[in-house]
Design a protein around this motif. Structure first.
Motif, mmCIF file in Angstrom:
data_model
loop_
_atom_site.group_PDB
_atom_site.id
_atom_site.type_symbol
_atom_site.label_atom_id
_atom_site.label_comp_id
_atom_site.label_asym_id
_atom_site.label_seq_id
_atom_site.Cartn_x
_atom_site.Cartn_y
_atom_site.Cartn_z
ATOM 1 N N UNK A 7 -3.379 -7.125 6.494
ATOM 2 C CA UNK A 7 -2.970 -6.924 7.615
ATOM 3 C C UNK A 7 -1.566 -6.158 7.783
ATOM 4 N N UNK A 8 -1.337 -5.698 8.573
ATOM 5 C CA UNK A 8 -0.216 -4.942 8.699
ATOM 6 C C UNK A 8 1.104 -5.658 9.338
ATOM 7 N N UNK A 9 1.971 -5.686 8.577
ATOM 8 C CA UNK A 9 3.125 -6.678 8.974
ATOM 9 C C UNK A 9 4.518 -5.930 8.418
ATOM 10 N N UNK A 10 5.387 -6.055 9.147
ATOM 11 C CA UNK A 10 6.886 -5.609 8.879
ATOM 12 C C UNK A 10 7.868 -6.484 8.507
ATOM 13 N N UNK A 11 8.262 -7.040 7.611
ATOM 14 C CA UNK A 11 9.168 -7.995 7.187
ATOM 15 C C UNK A 11 10.559 -8.005 7.884
ATOM 16 N N UNK A 12 10.822 -6.638 8.326
ATOM 17 C CA UNK A 12 12.183 -6.561 8.913
ATOM 18 C C UNK A 12 12.188 -7.046 10.341
ATOM 19 N N UNK A 35 -0.107 -8.574 3.139
ATOM 20 C CA UNK A 35 0.476 -7.961 4.460
ATOM 21 C C UNK A 35 1.230 -6.849 3.619
ATOM 22 N N UNK A 36 1.347 -5.777 4.527
ATOM 23 C CA UNK A 36 2.541 -4.720 4.213
ATOM 24 C C UNK A 36 2.894 -3.745 5.327
ATOM 25 N N UNK A 37 3.880 -3.105 5.499
ATOM 26 C CA UNK A 37 4.171 -2.325 6.587
ATOM 27 C C UNK A 37 3.368 -1.058 6.523
ATOM 28 N N UNK A 38 3.081 -0.451 5.105
ATOM 29 C CA UNK A 38 2.055 0.672 4.802
ATOM 30 C C UNK A 38 0.745 0.489 4.966
ATOM 31 N N UNK A 39 0.144 1.289 6.034
ATOM 32 C CA UNK A 39 -1.054 1.169 6.373
ATOM 33 C C UNK A 39 -1.996 1.833 5.455
ATOM 34 N N UNK A 40 -1.478 2.826 4.783
ATOM 35 C CA UNK A 40 -2.253 3.626 3.570
ATOM 36 C C UNK A 40 -2.627 2.725 2.262
ATOM 37 N N UNK A 41 -1.546 1.831 2.078
ATOM 38 C CA UNK A 41 -1.763 1.004 0.863
ATOM 39 C C UNK A 41 -2.736 -0.245 1.182
ATOM 40 N N UNK A 42 -2.486 -0.522 2.356
ATOM 41 C CA UNK A 42 -3.409 -1.601 2.757
ATOM 42 C C UNK A 42 -4.751 -1.135 2.749
ATOM 43 N N UNK A 55 -7.793 -29.895 1.534
ATOM 44 C CA UNK A 55 -9.080 -29.254 2.041
ATOM 45 C C UNK A 55 -8.988 -27.928 2.327
ATOM 46 N N UNK A 56 -7.700 -27.092 2.508
ATOM 47 C CA UNK A 56 -7.564 -25.836 2.626
ATOM 48 C C UNK A 56 -6.414 -25.496 1.868
ATOM 49 N N UNK A 57 -6.169 -24.308 1.334
ATOM 50 C CA UNK A 57 -5.075 -23.697 0.763
ATOM 51 C C UNK A 57 -4.676 -22.366 1.303
ATOM 52 N N UNK A 58 -3.635 -22.242 2.245
ATOM 53 C CA UNK A 58 -3.149 -21.074 3.033
ATOM 54 C C UNK A 58 -2.068 -20.209 1.985
ATOM 55 N N UNK A 59 -2.310 -18.871 1.490
ATOM 56 C CA UNK A 59 -1.489 -18.392 0.850
ATOM 57 C C UNK A 59 -1.263 -16.895 1.448
ATOM 58 N N UNK A 60 -0.062 -16.624 1.541
ATOM 59 C CA UNK A 60 0.494 -15.370 1.968
ATOM 60 C C UNK A 60 0.913 -14.289 1.030
ATOM 61 N N UNK A 61 0.695 -13.280 0.747
ATOM 62 C CA UNK A 61 1.349 -12.434 -0.080
ATOM 63 C C UNK A 61 2.291 -11.469 0.980
ATOM 64 N N UNK A 62 3.149 -11.599 0.941
ATOM 65 C CA UNK A 62 3.996 -10.575 1.835
ATOM 66 C C UNK A 62 4.424 -9.395 1.113
ATOM 67 N N UNK A 63 4.296 -8.172 1.685
ATOM 68 C CA UNK A 63 4.684 -6.914 0.688
ATOM 69 C C UNK A 63 3.803 -6.652 -0.204
ATOM 70 N N UNK A 64 2.471 -6.780 0.031
ATOM 71 C CA UNK A 64 1.461 -6.887 -0.968
ATOM 72 C C UNK A 64 1.100 -5.351 -1.598
ATOM 73 N N UNK A 65 1.544 -4.397 -0.961
ATOM 74 C CA UNK A 65 1.229 -3.015 -1.619
ATOM 75 C C UNK A 65 -0.342 -2.925 -1.624
ATOM 76 N N UNK A 66 -0.652 -2.177 -2.723
ATOM 77 C CA UNK A 66 -2.314 -1.953 -2.816
ATOM 78 C C UNK A 66 -2.806 -3.106 -3.311
ATOM 79 N N UNK A 67 -2.295 -4.267 -3.482
ATOM 80 C CA UNK A 67 -3.081 -5.566 -3.191
ATOM 81 C C UNK A 67 -3.397 -6.115 -4.835
ATOM 82 N N UNK A 68 -2.963 -5.612 -5.773
ATOM 83 C CA UNK A 68 -3.257 -6.209 -7.095
ATOM 84 C C UNK A 68 -3.214 -7.446 -7.109
ATOM 85 N N UNK A 69 -1.783 -7.991 -6.585
ATOM 86 C CA UNK A 69 -1.482 -9.546 -6.706
ATOM 87 C C UNK A 69 -2.362 -10.319 -6.101
#
Lengths: 198, 281
Positions: free
Chosen positions: B204-209, B132-139, B96-110
């Protein structure tokens, strides 16, 4: 015999790796070198070769055809092992980390290149110091010249393919201009040198 | 380059104190290389840089953004996207739903690559796609979905391979115009993602570390490509733990072409071709 005396000297040094950089005109040369190396070649052989952007697959297979040594595109953090040929994967920079491992990077291109020969050479020079043999082959840009100089400065043994023999001598010329003390050898001499490494 | 002699620890400590970001578990060689580049770009030596980081929090934030690698492409490695299209997505077709997370997505092309693919297979409506990415500029760039045409022109080939061609049947050709998904303006040198895509994506901003799963859900697919290559073994392990906890059993973890799971978490995933599937037990 001249070669034998020379080999005796290199044997003592105990080289830990060979790294080769090349671009346009180097594929055939590398193929010939791989074909000549014995199955018990004692060192890891690292290859950083430019390739066309859209020819990303099939390169390993082509190099493997005549090689007695396994040709591998390493994964990030893979250990570097003797008797294997490692080809920098398409679209990644290939660093050599301390602790004898690879590290890959998708950083920006350097000299319009990814993989960058300079980056592979510099990191290999720091990892292997004077136990490294660095070789620059035919190529149509200047990538690798700086890296080969760093290898020489760290005490490594450096060789440039004789530009007269190169399909594209830009790369070899750049290396020699930046650091004239490199050994400038023909492919036959380079191959012979590698075959005799112990 | 004298980066090798630089005291990396001096730098990572200063950054941690000034910004809270922890680079101490980053892969040594790439961090040194990035640091050397940052010093060159800012025309500073390490001492000056560290002093500036200590007294200026905003400067510290800026350096964090410069240190991280932000390269990404539309449909990077078409073979991977073909496999996602023909082997992974069909598996979730009836969900019914599919949830997908791109971790460290940078400028979002993927993220946009995935949204385009989901739309082509008729699954966009039931998808929730997070980047998500830790860099708010690329987001910020990712949210706008506007890219330089010149830097991305090569990737239109990737689009053709994944969207127009079918690797399992060369006689099939889907005639999908680029304008279905983005506008190309060669004069302004821009590619602009269409509104239905930018509105669908959530960044969204997220730090994998150090951060946990910040979303109120688990995931069917986590894509984290060419991010963990910048982390050392310990940090990679932490990230694999986070991904393992954040995936549903049977969920897919998609890493870069030359990344693998090393260490204890490899036994919690089953490897299917180049993908990792979270084991059910």
């Amino acid at each position: 015999m001249k070669v034998k005396g020379f080999m005796a000297k290199t044997e003592n040094i105990g080289y830990k790796a060979v790294i080769i950089g090349g671009s346009a005109g180097s594929f055939q040369v590398v193929t010939n070198i791989l074909q000549s190396l014995p199955a018990d070649f004692p060192l890891p052989l690292l290859l950083c070769l430019h390739r066309l952007k859209h020819v990303r697959s099939g390169f390993v297979e082509a190099l493997s055809l005549k090689s007695k040594l396994p040709v591998i595109e390493p994964f990030d953090k893979d250990a570097i092992k003797p008797g294997k040929v490692y080809l920098a994967p398409a679209n990644y920079h290939m660093y050599i980390e301390l602790g004898n491992r690879f590290a890959l990077s998708t950083e920006e291109t350097v000299n319009h290149s990814r993989p960058s020969i300079d980056l592979s050479f510099i990191t290999a020079a720091h990892a292997f110091q004077n136990k490294l043999i660095g070789i620059i082959l035919s190529g149509a840009n200047k990538d690798g010249a700086y890296g080969l100089k760093v290898i020489a400065e760290m005490g490594g043994f450096t060789i440039v393919q004789d530009p007269n023999q190169c399909e594209m001598p830009t790369m070899t010329d750049a290396a020699i201009n930046l650091f004239p003390k490199h050994n400038v050898w023909t492919i036959e001499k380079i191959t012979n040198f590698l075959i005799n490494l112990k | 380059m004298t980066a090798e002699e630089l005291d990396i620890q001096l730098f990572t400590t200063a950054i941690k104190q000034a910004s809270g970001y922890d680079f101490s578990n980053y892969s040594e060689k790439s961090l040194r290389r990035r640091l050397a580049k940052v010093l060159m770009d800012n025309k500073m030596d390490l001492k000056t840089l560290v002093a500036e980081i200590r007294k200026n929090g905003q400067f510290a934030e800026k350096i964090v953004k410069e240190i991280t690698v932000n390269t990404t492409e539309l449909f990077r490695d078409p073979a991977v996207w073909q496999a996602i299209r023909y082997r992974i997505l069909p598996y979730f077709k009836e969900h019914k739903v599919i949830n997908i997370w791109h971790a460290g997505c940078s400028t979002g092309q993927e993220v946009y690559s995935m949204l385009i693919l989901l739309n082509e297979v008729g699954m966009l409506d039931k998808a929730r796609v997070f980047g998500t990415d830790l860099n708010s500029d690329v987001l910020e760039v990712a949210r706008k979905g506007v890219y330089k045409y010149r830097f991305n022109i090569g990737y239109l080939d990737n689009f053709d391979k994944v969207i127009k061609e079918n690797p399992y049947n060369y006689e099939i050709f889907y005639d999908v115009p680029y304008s279905k998904y983005f506008e190309i303006d060669k004069n302004k040198d821009l590619i602009t993602m269409n509104k239905f895509l930018t509105e669908k994506a959530v960044f969204k901003k997220h730090d994998l570390v150090q951060d946990d799963n910040i979303f109120p859900c688990k995931f069917d697919i986590i894509m984290c490509r060419n991010v963990i290559i910048y982390f050392n073994y310990n940090l990679q392990n932490r990230v694999f733990q986070l991904f393992h906890e954040s995936l549903y059993p049977g969920g897919y973890l998609i890493l870069g072409m030359h990344e693998t799971i090393l260490g204890p978490y490899s036994s919690f995933f089953e490897k299917k071709e180049q993908f990792y599937v979270k084991k059910t037990t």
